[in-house]
Write an enzyme that holds these catalytic residues in place. Sequence first.
Site, mmCIF file in Angstrom:
data_model
loop_
_atom_site.group_PDB
_atom_site.id
_atom_site.type_symbol
_atom_site.label_atom_id
_atom_site.label_comp_id
_atom_site.label_asym_id
_atom_site.label_seq_id
_atom_site.Cartn_x
_atom_site.Cartn_y
_atom_site.Cartn_z
ATOM 1 N N ASP A 282 -46.470 14.315 -71.345
ATOM 2 C CA ASP A 282 -45.546 14.887 -72.311
ATOM 3 C C ASP A 282 -46.273 15.707 -73.373
ATOM 4 O O ASP A 282 -47.301 15.281 -73.897
ATOM 5 C CB ASP A 282 -44.786 13.734 -72.990
ATOM 6 C CG ASP A 282 -43.766 14.234 -73.986
ATOM 7 O OD1 ASP A 282 -42.771 14.822 -73.541
ATOM 8 O OD2 ASP A 282 -43.965 14.041 -75.198
ATOM 9 N N GLU A 324 -46.291 18.867 -68.529
ATOM 10 C CA GLU A 324 -45.103 19.376 -69.216
ATOM 11 C C GLU A 324 -45.567 20.349 -70.295
ATOM 12 O O GLU A 324 -45.651 20.021 -71.469
ATOM 13 C CB GLU A 324 -44.280 18.250 -69.845
ATOM 14 C CG GLU A 324 -42.929 18.721 -70.350
ATOM 15 C CD GLU A 324 -42.741 18.737 -71.870
ATOM 16 O OE1 GLU A 324 -41.776 19.347 -72.329
ATOM 17 O OE2 GLU A 324 -43.555 18.139 -72.598
HETATM 18 C C1 GLC Z 1 -41.355 16.681 -74.725
HETATM 19 C C2 GLC Z 1 -40.023 16.085 -74.349
HETATM 20 C C3 GLC Z 1 -39.059 16.291 -75.461
HETATM 21 C C4 GLC Z 1 -39.606 15.662 -76.717
HETATM 22 C C5 GLC Z 1 -41.013 16.158 -77.010
HETATM 23 C C6 GLC Z 1 -41.704 15.254 -77.992
HETATM 24 O O1 GLC Z 1 -41.329 18.039 -74.816
HETATM 25 O O2 GLC Z 1 -39.559 16.646 -73.162
HETATM 26 O O3 GLC Z 1 -37.801 15.757 -75.141
HETATM 27 O O4 GLC Z 1 -38.777 15.978 -77.788
HETATM 28 O O5 GLC Z 1 -41.846 16.164 -75.912
HETATM 29 O O6 GLC Z 1 -42.097 14.071 -77.349
HETATM 30 C C1 GLC Z 2 -41.055 22.988 -77.352
HETATM 31 C C2 GLC Z 2 -42.290 22.365 -76.865
HETATM 32 C C3 GLC Z 2 -42.000 21.417 -75.746
HETATM 33 C C4 GLC Z 2 -40.880 20.487 -76.122
HETATM 34 C C5 GLC Z 2 -39.687 21.195 -76.610
HETATM 35 C C6 GLC Z 2 -38.672 20.225 -77.093
HETATM 36 O O1 GLC Z 2 -40.563 23.867 -76.414
HETATM 37 O O2 GLC Z 2 -43.202 23.337 -76.431
HETATM 38 O O3 GLC Z 2 -43.119 20.691 -75.424
HETATM 39 O O4 GLC Z 2 -40.441 19.776 -75.025
HETATM 40 O O5 GLC Z 2 -40.076 22.026 -77.640
HETATM 41 O O6 GLC Z 2 -37.563 20.917 -77.531
#
Ligand code: GLC
Ligand code: GLC
Length: 636
Positions: A282, A324
Amino acid sequence: MALDVAFEAQKTQQRLLLELDFSQLTVQQKLTYEQRFTLHFPALFEQLFPLYGHCFDLHYHLKMLLQSFIDFQKKKRPAQIKDKSEFWFESNKNVGIAVYVDLLADDLNSLIEKIPYFESLGVNYVHLMPLYLSPEGNSDGGYAISDYRTVAPTLGTNKDLKNLASALHKKGIRMVLDFVFNHTSDEHRWAQAAQSGDKEYQEYYYFLGEDEAAEYNRTVREIFPQVRRGSFTHYPKLNSHVWTTFNSFQWDLNYTNPAVFVAVVDEMLHLVLNGCDVLRLDALAFVWKEKGTVCENLPKAHNLIKAFKACLDIAAPQVVFKSEAIVHPDEVNKYIGADECTLSYNPLMMALLWESLATRKTSLLYQSLERSFQIPKHTTWVNYIRCHDDIGWLWDDAISERLGINGHGHRQFLNQFYTGQFDGSFAAGVPFQENPVNGDCRVCGTLASLAGVEKAVQANDPVLLDHALMRIRLLNGINFAMPGIPLLYQGDDLGVLNNNDYLSDTTKVDDSRWVHRKKITQQDFKLAEDLSAPQGKIARLIRDMIQIRKANPIFGATQFELMSLNSEHLFAFKRTSGEHTLLVIANLSEHRVSLAKPLSDLLGQHTAVDFLTDQNIDLLGLVAIEPLDILWLTQP
Ligand code: GLC
Ligand code: GLC
């Protein structure tokens, strides 16, 4: 004289072998461990050295780390999946879904009862959204973790999770869990110790003075600007500004401290003990920070992730990482590799498919994929159309510029288009995290609502509805046919529409991503069986595509080529394996589009079968592609 890192690694390796305690292992276990240790320790050392070479206690930390891997070998894990093939992720049989345990079922036990549903859908890869202990109320959908070793009591126990893993594995379904390692919640035991003044644990996070925080803020992007300006949260009692990239209750971990790396690897292994096959890394782009930089995608973030990977290769080599990284496409690709992440979300294709539907043009999609779609051998995209997060418009602006598209203006257009502020738009989305300063914004909504079903139903317009269903067919038709693992998002397979319940929940109202995180009810399942309802039609077409994909190995072919067709509305690609070919061709506009030359030239034959309609097609007679149509052509 420069230090010979390889030689240092070798020396350290030999010393460690003498110092480690193997007495708990059987002879066979010891042998296997030593083999993996010998193979992967050099990589681990090579990655850690640039990060911690200057720390006088590095040797101590390495010893702790490697001893914990030995102890890990003794621990019991749920029954493993039978399919042991190393490159399982390349097969056409893979189809994934991401689900919230409490939204698809009620808890981990009742999720076991959903296994027949996964099987009937054809899914063999299930990503369970975060299910660990997290703060009550707003926990960013579970992404604020208070204890990686404890399942949230509302969802069940650790034992329930292990039982679920075994039950999934018995049916040949892989389990994907999140590895949220950029931050913990402010209720994690480390954060609590830090709050109570324990210096050792304050060094697990970034506790900064006002000036230093301001200095970082000057160059760092704001991820949740509607939550709070800047990336820090001020704690007057602690006389500190704590780094919080996301919500204020999500504290970023300080990886410049080797103790943090060692401690987090230990937590990672606890996740593996639950029986997962894939760990989803994540927010991995944010894990390394340096003053004067954007603090995203820094070279040392890669050292760190490669070090985690080397740990995994020593301790639990059957588990793979999924990246991710929702960032610039060139940066997305840098996380993918045999020594880093085996799998990666494909946010570029996702965003540009929506872009193409809005503009009815495919040039940005073509040129961007041309540059970024190729990834190293034995790594795989996870292709998706929607997920639990918002849609961000991340493409390479150098490419849009070349096409005469202004990046900033085009993103504004897409945001307006997908949030119903653009006349004639088919989409019913909701804005997410508008930035008051630069006007940035992202979009939320379910597949069906964004593709036009919601508006068509409201307007009671059969033509609009037909177009919306064709768009869903087209998006899935590309997603299921491109190389990679197609990943569904819960409810999109049932045609679920946006849901506004979150507006009356104080813990969710400020986060519009909940518009597409609906509790899936019996009613939703029933509607999806009614072939006269749009939901039933959507469910049927998705199921059909999955069946076709799984029945035909051509959907696992690695040879891939984008095909240019002299029309700005068409998108086409070809996959080849030996004698077999798959030619996919889609029309992203609501008009019939003529073909400049017969497809027989591309397929090298005069007739073809369309997998999707099961019709024989005379390619010489096929002069146009129908509105929003997609064909999956192969040899008769
Ligand atoms: C990732 C998750 C998102 C979350 C963020 C912080 O991007 O997909 O839902 O808000 O990380 O953990
Ligand atoms: C941004 C971040 C991503 C996260 C997302 C959550 O796009 O790059 O990691 O999941 O915000 O909204």
